[in-house]
Design a protein around this motif. Sequence first.
Motif, short mmCIF file in Angstrom:
data_model
loop_
_atom_site.label_atom_id
_atom_site.label_comp_id
_atom_site.label_asym_id
_atom_site.label_seq_id
_atom_site.Cartn_x
_atom_site.Cartn_y
_atom_site.Cartn_z
N ASP A 380 -4.16 16.21 2.78
CA ASP A 380 -5.10 15.14 2.45
C ASP A 380 -4.36 13.92 1.91
O ASP A 380 -4.68 12.78 2.26
CB ASP A 380 -6.12 15.63 1.42
N ALA A 381 -3.37 14.17 1.07
CA ALA A 381 -2.60 13.06 0.50
C ALA A 381 -1.86 12.30 1.59
O ALA A 381 -1.87 11.06 1.63
CB ALA A 381 -1.62 13.57 -0.55
N ILE A 382 -1.21 13.01 2.49
CA ILE A 382 -0.42 12.37 3.54
C ILE A 382 -1.31 11.54 4.47
O ILE A 382 -1.04 10.37 4.75
CB ILE A 382 0.35 13.42 4.37
N THR A 383 -2.39 12.14 4.94
CA THR A 383 -3.23 11.49 5.95
C THR A 383 -4.21 10.49 5.34
O THR A 383 -4.29 9.33 5.76
CB THR A 383 -4.01 12.54 6.76
N ASN A 384 -4.97 10.93 4.36
CA ASN A 384 -6.09 10.13 3.88
C ASN A 384 -5.75 9.20 2.73
O ASN A 384 -6.39 8.16 2.57
CB ASN A 384 -7.24 11.06 3.47
N GLN A 385 -4.76 9.57 1.91
CA GLN A 385 -4.40 8.72 0.79
C GLN A 385 -3.21 7.82 1.10
O GLN A 385 -3.22 6.63 0.78
CB GLN A 385 -4.11 9.57 -0.44
N MET A 386 -2.19 8.37 1.76
CA MET A 386 -1.03 7.56 2.11
C MET A 386 -1.21 6.85 3.45
O MET A 386 -0.50 5.89 3.74
CB MET A 386 0.22 8.43 2.16
N GLY A 387 -2.13 7.33 4.27
CA GLY A 387 -2.38 6.70 5.56
C GLY A 387 -1.27 6.90 6.57
O GLY A 387 -1.10 6.08 7.47
N LEU A 388 -0.51 7.98 6.45
CA LEU A 388 0.62 8.22 7.34
C LEU A 388 0.20 9.09 8.53
O LEU A 388 -0.77 9.84 8.45
CB LEU A 388 1.75 8.91 6.58
N SER A 389 0.95 8.98 9.60
CA SER A 389 0.76 9.84 10.76
C SER A 389 1.84 10.91 10.71
O SER A 389 3.02 10.61 10.89
CB SER A 389 0.87 9.02 12.05
#
Length: 473
Positions: A380-389
């Motif tokens: 969740d942190a990587i995708t939704n909070q940091m916005g990374l792929s």
Amino acid sequence: MKRKVLSVMLAATMTATLFAGCGDKTEEPASTGDAAATTEQSGDTAEAPAGTGSVYMLNFKPEIDQQWKDLAAIYTEQTGVEVNVLTAAEGTYSTTLQSEMAKDEAPTIFNIGNVTAAQTWNDYTLDLSDSALYDHLADKSLVINYDGKVAAVANCYECYGIIYNKTILKDYCTLDGAVISSVDEINNLDTLEAVAEDINNRVDEINDALGTHLTGAFASAGLDSGSSWRFSGHLAGVELYYEFLDDGCDLIAGEGEIKGTYLDNFKRVWDMYVGTSSADPKTLEGGTYNAEMEFGMGEAVFFQNGNWEYSGLTNPDNGYEVTDEDLGMMPIYFGVDDANQGLCVGTENYWAVNSQASQEDIDATLAFLEWVITSDEGRDAITNQMGLSAPFDTFTGDFESANAFVKDNNAYMAAGKTAVAWSFNATPNVDDWRAGVVAPLTAYTNGTGEWDEVVDAFVNGWATQWTLAEEAK
């Protein structure tokens, strides 16, 4: 923390030029003179609890500093393992890394961006080939291999290819005389050319049948400064990728002399772009075209660009007609290895694990990184909070990127397609070389020049700029 050869290596990196691919491209690392100031701005690190493993991440991206610190706190709360995050100030990562690695409690996770960095830190990169990071990597080409080991694994990426309107293309397949019956049949350059030419030749008929308002198959291939990078950079990058692959050199670092082996393929793709668009080839350098708008308003089916276009195309303030459901991305098929080719994928963000750390810290670090890419909190942190792929096969369902183009890339990876590396990153004196290519490409396109002049600028211009870049070091 072991400190084997560090003082010698740091001294060497301050004075020596470094290997960067095929034996002739070098890069001199920055001085460590301001590293202390950088560290003070970014925050301090804490010592690991006695007798237990701990994690120390030196973060590369300042814009997600707080998100990493929040995630580290969650992990520590859940496991009791101390995780410290230090973020280097913008533009100072190399000097901060050198400074931090000289300390007794050095980073256990750090970022390297290319083979040059892998060579510099070769004594400090753990072989990750047996790690969960590597096991879960959806495309095994997204690593930095050096000295017989997987020195680092990509932790995020961007991608580019040919954006297409799925809805219009699907409806086109239902028309009498369509050259394909399914969008899935477009899996090579021959078919893509045939579809683009058919759509372009039947624009009025298609508009009448489908209620669309197409003006051509491809959006305009602008050769002005605001658009030409898509071709002198990104399209050229596909040619460079296949040439570097043949030559066996590093796909990102490149080589000082190129032959233009696949420039006929470049020409074929370029002629398709120009020949199946409504834009006047004689005016492409004028800056009057807006390819994003043409595609967004449903005037074109195809548009070469990257996943960064997603936010603009789906932003309601732009007034575009396309919706998320319309958007897809396919590879820039090049007529070389179409059956295996995926999207063009690149990054400067690769995780390395410090092999000089204690075994307890190495184990704690590998466990933490596995948690990051497999736990709900980490994903969740990587995708939704940091916005990374993220390039890992664990990012599915609620943790898959909302970006339609990233989803397509994930599907290509899952299908075993090979990502095309961002070989354009090797371009010497990038602005000068690209300008040297765009000028004859413009002349060829508007009918005042010959293709041989493009080849000369591409090949001989590369050698010239490479030499100049080396001399300037």
